[in-house]
Design a protein around this motif. Structure first.
Motif, PDB file in Angstrom:
ATOM      1  N   LEU A 142       0.839  -1.204   0.000  1.00 52.83           N
ATOM      2  CA  LEU A 142       0.000   0.000   0.000  1.00 52.83           C
ATOM      3  C   LEU A 142       0.867   1.244   0.000  1.00 52.83           C
ATOM      4  O   LEU A 142       1.711   1.425   0.887  1.00 52.83           O
ATOM      5  N   GLY A 143       0.674   2.123  -0.986  1.00 54.49           N
ATOM      6  CA  GLY A 143       1.305   3.435  -0.992  1.00 54.49           C
ATOM      7  C   GLY A 143       0.343   4.478  -0.448  1.00 54.49           C
ATOM      8  O   GLY A 143      -0.841   4.474  -0.780  1.00 54.49           O
ATOM      9  N   ILE A 144       0.842   5.365   0.404  1.00 53.12           N
ATOM     10  CA  ILE A 144       0.016   6.400   1.022  1.00 53.12           C
ATOM     11  C   ILE A 144       0.534   7.774   0.641  1.00 53.12           C
ATOM     12  O   ILE A 144       1.731   8.061   0.793  1.00 53.12           O
ATOM     13  N   CYS A 145      -0.354   8.645   0.157  1.00 58.14           N
ATOM     14  CA  CYS A 145      -0.063  10.032  -0.219  1.00 58.14           C
ATOM     15  C   CYS A 145       1.048  10.043  -1.277  1.00 58.14           C
ATOM     16  O   CYS A 145       0.867   9.494  -2.362  1.00 58.14           O
ATOM     17  N   LEU A 146       2.202  10.630  -0.995  1.00 58.35           N
ATOM     18  CA  LEU A 146       3.300  10.597  -1.961  1.00 58.35           C
ATOM     19  C   LEU A 146       3.668   9.156  -2.292  1.00 58.35           C
ATOM     20  O   LEU A 146       4.037   8.841  -3.430  1.00 58.35           O
ATOM     21  N   GLY A 147       3.547   8.265  -1.322  1.00 58.63           N
ATOM     22  CA  GLY A 147       3.824   6.854  -1.557  1.00 58.63           C
ATOM     23  C   GLY A 147       2.947   6.267  -2.649  1.00 58.63           C
ATOM     24  O   GLY A 147       3.389   5.400  -3.409  1.00 58.63           O
ATOM     25  N   MET A 148       1.690   6.717  -2.739  1.00 60.29           N
ATOM     26  CA  MET A 148       0.823   6.276  -3.828  1.00 60.29           C
ATOM     27  C   MET A 148       1.339   6.792  -5.162  1.00 60.29           C
ATOM     28  O   MET A 148       1.400   6.066  -6.151  1.00 60.29           O
ATOM     29  N   GLN A 149       1.743   8.055  -5.203  1.00 59.47           N
ATOM     30  CA  GLN A 149       2.229   8.636  -6.446  1.00 59.47           C
ATOM     31  C   GLN A 149       3.492   7.927  -6.937  1.00 59.47           C
ATOM     32  O   GLN A 149       3.693   7.748  -8.147  1.00 59.47           O
ATOM     33  N   LEU A 150       4.327   7.485  -6.013  1.00 61.71           N
ATOM     34  CA  LEU A 150       5.563   6.804  -6.381  1.00 61.71           C
ATOM     35  C   LEU A 150       5.308   5.479  -7.089  1.00 61.71           C
ATOM     36  O   LEU A 150       6.182   4.984  -7.808  1.00 61.71           O
ATOM     37  N   LEU A 151       4.126   4.914  -6.904  1.00 56.21           N
ATOM     38  CA  LEU A 151       3.797   3.655  -7.567  1.00 56.21           C
ATOM     39  C   LEU A 151       3.709   3.809  -9.080  1.00 56.21           C
ATOM     40  O   LEU A 151       3.871   2.835  -9.819  1.00 56.21           O
ATOM     41  N   PHE A 152       3.477   5.028  -9.560  1.00 53.46           N
ATOM     42  CA  PHE A 152       3.239   5.262 -10.983  1.00 53.46           C
ATOM     43  C   PHE A 152       4.549   5.372 -11.769  1.00 53.46           C
ATOM     44  O   PHE A 152       5.640   5.427 -11.213  1.00 53.46           O
TER      45      PHE A 152
END
Length: 206
Positions: free
Chosen positions: A76-86
């Motif tokens: 699970l990526g959260i906040c910036l962590g979600m964006q890093l998944l892309f």
């Protein structure tokens, strides 16, 4: 055990405490072996995309995170962590991301307040185990850039901020939340709890 990946940029303490409140053991770590052995992993993040990716590369955690995603265990990526998944971001120039999800991260454009900050309502776009037993409600956002998924089927939930904004994404075992679930009241904690339910970890926090 749930690994909170420590690459020097993220709300490590608040995420760790939220995981423990939900009854799971959390370990904040930058150790590759500990991360790979975890039942689930969370990639938090606060700050600039380019700096975050540089930190991940410098610590060797870029490859560890990719290997973890390939293992099939929940990430699970959260906040910036979600964006890093892309695949990439245009934040202060073009930067390559982890490439776990196709798509790009772009800046909000328009005559309105940026960053997008505050409570906004989620709209569930398709079925997901993250939404089990839940109804749409409000969660807390703080961000100046937003993700545009390359494939519509990866978009699980949106919110309305002068446009439809990506709020939750998922593909296989990889998930992301643009908002901070640990700061988003009951709904945020229940979304985080549903993610944790996908892991094999049932060990109560010490």
């Amino acid at each position: 055990m749930i690994a909170i990946i420590d690459y020097g940029m993220g709300n490590l303490h608040s995420v760790s405490k939220a995981v423990e409140r939900l009854g799971y053991e959390a370990l904040v770590t930058a150790d590759a072996k500990e991360i790979m052995e975890a039942d689930g992993a969370i990639l938090p993040g606060v700050g600039a995309f380019g700096d975050a990716m540089q930190n991940l590369r410098n610590t060797g955690l870029e490859e560890v995170t990719k290997f973890y995603a390939a293992s099939g265990k929940p990430l699970l990526g959260i906040c910036l962590g979600m964006q890093l998944l892309f695949a990439e971001s245009e934040e202060y120039g073009r930067h390559e991301g982890l490439g776990l999800l196709p798509g790009t991260v772009v800046r909000f454009q328009g005559d309105y307040k940026v960053p997008h900050m505050g409570w906004n309502k989620l709209s569930f776009r398709q079925a997901s185990p993250l939404f089990e037993g839940l109804e749409e409600g409000h969660v807390y956002f703080v961000h100046s850039f937003h993700a545009i998924p390359g494939h519509a089927e990866d978009l699980l939930a949106t919110t309305d901020y002068h446009q439809q904004v990506t709020a939750i994404v998922g593909r296989g075992n990889v998930f992301g939340m643009q908002f901070h679930p640990e700061k988003s009241g009951d709904l945020g904690m229940r979304l985080l709890g549903n993610f944790l339910e996908l892991t094999a970890s049932r060990q109560a926090a010490r």
